[in-house]
Design a protein around this motif. Structure first.
Motif: not given
Length: 115
Positions: A5-10, A107-108
């Protein structure tokens, strides 16, 4: 089964920074090298950076000196610190776990660099 699980994009302005995180879990999880890839619209997915279980790192020339990959102390988390971001860094960023048996993908997370 292994989950990433990725996080932190924006959305960030050119010259800004973001930190991506990826956490691996699951009954089939085993420690392995981890990597980040990215895919921009209309382009093939490309490798960005990788880190081994012992902490050795390697980077694509396009991000060398700007991005830093690291692992958490529990080894099941990988981070990508992205500094001096450019519009051409805009892409969906994917985390990958590399084991002897299989490769697993997250999942990107979308990163958009724009003013």
């Amino acid at each position: 089964q292994v989950q990433l699980v990725e996080s932190g994009g924006g959305l960030v302005q050119p010259g800004g920074s973001l930190r991506l995180s990826c956490a691996a879990s699951g009954s089939a999880f085993s420690i392995g090298a981890m990597a980040w890839h990215r895919q921009a619209p209309g382009k093939q997915r490309e490798w960005v950076a990788a880190i081994t279980t012992s902490g050795n790192t390697i980077y694509a020339d396009s991000v060398k000196g700007r991005f830093t990959i690291s692992r958490g102390s529990a080894k099941n988390t990988v981070y990508l610190q992205m500094n001096s971001l450019k519009p051409e860094d805009t892409a969906v960023y994917y985390c990958k776990l590399i084991t002897a048996g299989s490769n697993y993908w997250g999942q990107g997370t979308q990163v958009t660099v724009s003013s």
